[in-house]
Design a protein around this motif. Structure first.
Motif, PDB file in Angstrom:
ATOM      1  N   PHE A  38       0.952  -1.019  -0.084  1.00 40.06           N
ATOM      2  CA  PHE A  38       0.009  -0.008   0.202  1.00 40.06           C
ATOM      3  C   PHE A  38       1.018   1.330  -0.060  1.00 40.06           C
ATOM      4  O   PHE A  38       1.304   1.637   1.100  1.00 40.06           O
ATOM      5  N   GLN A  91      -1.778   6.448  -3.168  1.00 35.52           N
ATOM      6  CA  GLN A  91      -2.644   7.122  -2.548  1.00 35.52           C
ATOM      7  C   GLN A  91      -2.207   8.405  -2.260  1.00 35.52           C
ATOM      8  O   GLN A  91      -1.258   8.813  -1.866  1.00 35.52           O
ATOM      9  N   GLN A 147      -3.384   5.102   3.568  1.00 37.71           N
ATOM     10  CA  GLN A 147      -2.861   3.666   3.141  1.00 37.71           C
ATOM     11  C   GLN A 147      -2.641   3.021   4.314  1.00 37.71           C
ATOM     12  O   GLN A 147      -2.643   1.685   4.143  1.00 37.71           O
ATOM     13  N   HIS A 185      -5.606   1.115   5.188  1.00 35.66           N
ATOM     14  CA  HIS A 185      -5.794   0.303   4.279  1.00 35.66           C
ATOM     15  C   HIS A 185      -4.861  -1.240   4.675  1.00 35.66           C
ATOM     16  O   HIS A 185      -5.552  -2.226   4.473  1.00 35.66           O
TER      17      HIS A 185
END
Length: 372
Positions: free
Chosen positions: A99, A141, A147, A150
């Protein structure tokens, strides 16, 4: 509101050592904790690291030039951070899910994202340059720190499913002051989720020096959440690689989340819309230029007695090839049709979105055939 001076900021010494395996001269320094994570690493692997960093620097330089020439809307340079990105991503498994933030161009490229697909987003030609599930890396992102949440959620899913993968979140020093990153650390620590939080401390959150927002080492912040933490010289590709291997092993074996602070320096601007000369001194930039990650690896290969010239030529050839192909792809990339803005807002037909599309397309007809 009073203005806080950014000069002479005292930062308290942290409790964690800063691991360094290669000094600036390229000489190997022993490290009892990390040395065994380099087992099996060959001279050819080092040459591959060199190639990757040289190609990445060329990609970054080409993208900056393309932005200046009007081919990209914006670009976030990574000059100086090549070792932090290449050393860390080359330590991951292909099944680990990444990510990134908006500056991890090297991470995406090393994961298999084509350079032109990476730049297409910054050109505005697409909303997402690649399928995340094909290369196990999410799209970049822009929202600072989100992120990390996430990755924490993904890592919790891995934990509940009994998987052996690790979720890896990349962010900068500035993001550690965001609520999202701190909340992600809380969730990951509470659930002992297999997540690696990788902070590239490049010393600047846009124009704010790291010492203004953190009066101690950033690594100490992570330790406060009960997360196993390493602090490394981010311009030392071997230290970054070894620490990432250690952090991934810890998380992969069910021992909980991990955190790495890679201490590096953003040699260029925050983005191509930024002028760093307004807030930092040339002397500091030159001090970090002497710590260049590519030069350091070249020096190490020289110390090993390797055929450095051939490795450098191979890297240069790969960089030249990528640059030519990238420029051709970007300068011939077609612009998207106006209606494509609305095509993937919803998975299914959505009446308000359809009306907005029709209204916008009708508006554009006013500019045809000598209209407004």
């Amino acid at each position: 509101m009073p203005i806080v001076s950014t000069q002479h900021i005292d930062v308290a010494a942290g409790c964690l050592p800063t691991h360094q395996l290669l000094n600036v001269s390229g000489e190997r320094t022993p490290d009892e904790e990390l040395d065994h994570h380099l087992t099996g690493l060959t001279e050819q692997d080092l040459a591959d690291f060199l190639r990757d960093m040289v190609v990445l620097r060329r990609l970054d330089n080409e993208a900056t030039a393309l932005q200046r020439q009007g081919q990209l809307g914006l670009w976030a340079p990574l000059l100086g951070q090549e070792a932090a990105q290449i050393g860390s991503i080359r330590a991951t498994e292909d099944t680990d899910f990444i990510f990134p933030s908006y500056r991890e161009h090297g991470v995406a490229w090393a994961r298999g994202v084509k350079a032109e697909d990476l730049l297409s987003v910054w050109r505005g030609a697409t909303a997402s340059g690649w399928d995340p599930h094909e290369v196990n890396i999410a799209c970049q992102q822009i929202v600072i720190g989100s992120q990390a949440l996430h990755a924490a959620g993904y890592g919790m899913g891995i934990k509940f499913d009994g998987g052996k993968e690790v979720a890896v979140a990349y962010f900068g020093d500035g993001a550690t002051s965001q609520g999202d990153v701190n909340e992600a650390l809380v969730f990951a620590a509470s659930y002992q989720a297999p997540v690696l939080f990788f902070c590239q401390n490049n010393q600047w959150a846009i124009s704010e020096p790291v010492g203004l927002q953190s009066r101690t080492q950033i690594a100490d912040r992570a330790s406060g959440f009960g997360v196993k933490t390493w602090r490394v010289d981010g311009n030392d590709v071997l230290a970054v690689y070894a620490a990432t291997k250690a952090a991934l092993a810890h998380a992969r074996h069910g021992l909980g989340p991990t955190f790495i602070e890679a201490v590096t320096y953003r040699m260029g601007s925050h983005t191509t819309a930024d002028d760093p000369t307004r807030y930092r001194k040339d002397e500091q930039v030159e001090q970090w230029r002497a710590k260049d990650p590519i030069d350091r690896l070249v020096n190490h290969l020289t110390v090993l007695g390797a055929d450095v010239q051939s490795y450098q030529q191979r890297a240069q050839n790969a960089a030249d090839k990528l640059a030519a192909e990238l420029r051709e792809a970007i300068t011939t990339m077609p612009d998207p049709e106006p209606h494509e803005l609305f095509d993937h807002v919803y998975a299914e037909e959505h009446e308000p979105s359809r009306r907005e599309r029709d209204t916008y397309l009708q508006y554009l007809t006013n500019f045809q055939d000598g209209g407004l």
